[in-house]
Design an enzyme around this catalytic site. Sequence first.
Site, PDB file in Angstrom:
ATOM      1  N   ASP A  40       0.845  -1.204   0.000  1.00 12.20           N
ATOM      2  CA  ASP A  40       0.000   0.000   0.000  1.00 12.20           C
ATOM      3  C   ASP A  40       0.884   1.259   0.000  1.00 12.20           C
ATOM      4  O   ASP A  40       0.675   2.193  -0.799  1.00 12.20           O
ATOM      5  CB  ASP A  40      -0.879  -0.052   1.264  1.00 12.20           C
ATOM      6  CG  ASP A  40      -2.073   0.881   1.220  1.00 12.20           C
ATOM      7  OD1 ASP A  40      -2.294   1.521   0.183  1.00 12.20           O
ATOM      8  OD2 ASP A  40      -2.787   0.961   2.243  1.00 12.20           O
ATOM      9  N   THR A 130      -0.829 -11.309   3.127  1.00 12.51           N
ATOM     10  CA  THR A 130       0.277 -12.136   3.630  1.00 12.51           C
ATOM     11  C   THR A 130       1.353 -11.347   4.369  1.00 12.51           C
ATOM     12  O   THR A 130       2.345 -11.919   4.812  1.00 12.51           O
ATOM     13  CB  THR A 130       0.962 -12.907   2.482  1.00 12.51           C
ATOM     14  OG1 THR A 130       1.498 -11.938   1.562  1.00 12.51           O
ATOM     15  CG2 THR A 130      -0.004 -13.820   1.771  1.00 12.51           C
TER      16      THR A 130
HETATM   17  N1  APR Z   1       5.235  -5.230  -4.588  1.00 15.25           N
HETATM   18  C1  APR Z   1       4.743  -6.472  -4.442  1.00 15.25           C
HETATM   19  N2  APR Z   1       4.545  -7.040  -3.226  1.00 15.25           N
HETATM   20  C2  APR Z   1       4.877  -6.310  -2.139  1.00 15.25           C
HETATM   21  C3  APR Z   1       5.392  -4.984  -2.214  1.00 15.25           C
HETATM   22  C4  APR Z   1       5.580  -4.449  -3.524  1.00 15.25           C
HETATM   23  N3  APR Z   1       6.056  -3.238  -3.709  1.00 15.25           N
HETATM   24  N4  APR Z   1       5.598  -4.532  -0.956  1.00 15.25           N
HETATM   25  C5  APR Z   1       5.250  -5.517  -0.119  1.00 15.25           C
HETATM   26  N5  APR Z   1       4.817  -6.594  -0.819  1.00 15.25           N
HETATM   27  C6  APR Z   1       4.318  -7.879  -0.329  1.00 15.25           C
HETATM   28  C7  APR Z   1       4.780  -8.295   1.030  1.00 15.25           C
HETATM   29  O1  APR Z   1       6.012  -8.954   0.948  1.00 15.25           O
HETATM   30  C8  APR Z   1       3.681  -9.244   1.468  1.00 15.25           C
HETATM   31  O2  APR Z   1       3.933 -10.557   1.043  1.00 15.25           O
HETATM   32  O3  APR Z   1       2.916  -7.802  -0.210  1.00 15.25           O
HETATM   33  C9  APR Z   1       2.470  -8.767   0.722  1.00 15.25           C
HETATM   34  C10 APR Z   1       1.403  -8.170   1.593  1.00 15.25           C
HETATM   35  O4  APR Z   1       1.959  -7.370   2.597  1.00 15.25           O
HETATM   36  P1  APR Z   1       1.266  -6.060   3.186  1.00 15.25           P
HETATM   37  O5  APR Z   1       1.539  -4.919   2.287  1.00 15.25           O
HETATM   38  O6  APR Z   1       1.693  -5.970   4.605  1.00 15.25           O
HETATM   39  O7  APR Z   1      -0.321  -6.336   3.063  1.00 15.25           O
HETATM   40  P2  APR Z   1      -1.393  -7.058   3.994  1.00 15.25           P
HETATM   41  O8  APR Z   1      -0.887  -8.185   4.778  1.00 15.25           O
HETATM   42  O9  APR Z   1      -2.564  -7.333   3.078  1.00 15.25           O
HETATM   43  O10 APR Z   1      -1.816  -5.940   4.996  1.00 15.25           O
HETATM   44  C11 APR Z   1      -2.562  -4.858   4.565  1.00 15.25           C
HETATM   45  O11 APR Z   1      -1.000  -3.290   5.425  1.00 15.25           O
HETATM   46  O12 APR Z   1       0.071  -1.352   4.885  1.00 15.25           O
HETATM   47  C12 APR Z   1      -1.040  -1.889   5.275  1.00 15.25           C
HETATM   48  O13 APR Z   1      -2.632  -0.316   4.493  1.00 15.25           O
HETATM   49  C13 APR Z   1      -2.280  -1.660   4.458  1.00 15.25           C
HETATM   50  O14 APR Z   1      -3.485  -1.909   6.465  1.00 15.25           O
HETATM   51  C14 APR Z   1      -3.182  -2.536   5.235  1.00 15.25           C
HETATM   52  C15 APR Z   1      -2.335  -3.736   5.535  1.00 15.25           C
END
Ligand code: APR
Length: 185
Positions: A40, A130
């Site tokens: 995000d 994840t």
């Molecule tokens: N591109 C692809 N994958 C990514 C990237 C990127 N730039 N950055 C992180 N990831 C991967 C992480 O390695 C992880 O496996 O995305 C996956 C999901 O991680 P999170 O971003 O923490 O998402 P999630 O578990 O769905 O949590 C969502 O996190 O930042 C907040 O606003 C968001 O509150 C929401 C929560």
Amino acid sequence: MELIWRTTTVEVIEGSIVELDVDAIVNEANAPLAGGGGVDGAIHRAAGPELYAACQQFPEVEPGIRCPPGEVRVTPGFLLKQPLVLHTVGPIWFGGAQGEPETLASCYRVCLAEAERRGLSSLAFPAISTGVYGYPIDRAAQVAAHETRVFAERRATPFRVVMSVLGAEFVEAQERALMIESRRA
Ligand code: APR
């Protein structure tokens, strides 16, 4: 890895989702659509401040909730190279008996349906839930693979789904899940 299910190509690509050449990327947002860390944060940074402003335009369906888990809201990509962002909210993992698999499946389904409705021909997903939401990697990968195959089975024209992942563990989990799903096809 790349595989083809009927007219749909499915690829697992390691690297940041903001670098991909696709019509739209999926953002794993939070319910207030307020931006955050992880993917995000990366998407908001690359898109610029107009993305946050656009997210805040969606009405709250309940106090503090602009996108309930399992739903989708669509914005332009602004400074991103992808024209559209599909914001979806994955489930927080509480052990699996709180509807987490259904909510995660819904995220994939509604995003694929939205892409189709808008006439897009490619869409990239991150590994929804994840990261900080704690969904077990293998189980999340199975949901992603299954919903993509269900989509591919009824799609009649070319479409490209990219699973954007970071880290060898995620690459392996997603590839394994796609292979298992292929055998079910
Ligand atoms: N591109 C692809 N994958 C990514 C990237 C990127 N730039 N950055 C992180 N990831 C991967 C992480 O390695 C992880 O496996 O995305 C996956 C999901 O991680 P999170 O971003 O923490 O998402 P999630 O578990 O769905 O949590 C969502 O996190 O930042 C907040 O606003 C968001 O509150 C929401 C929560």
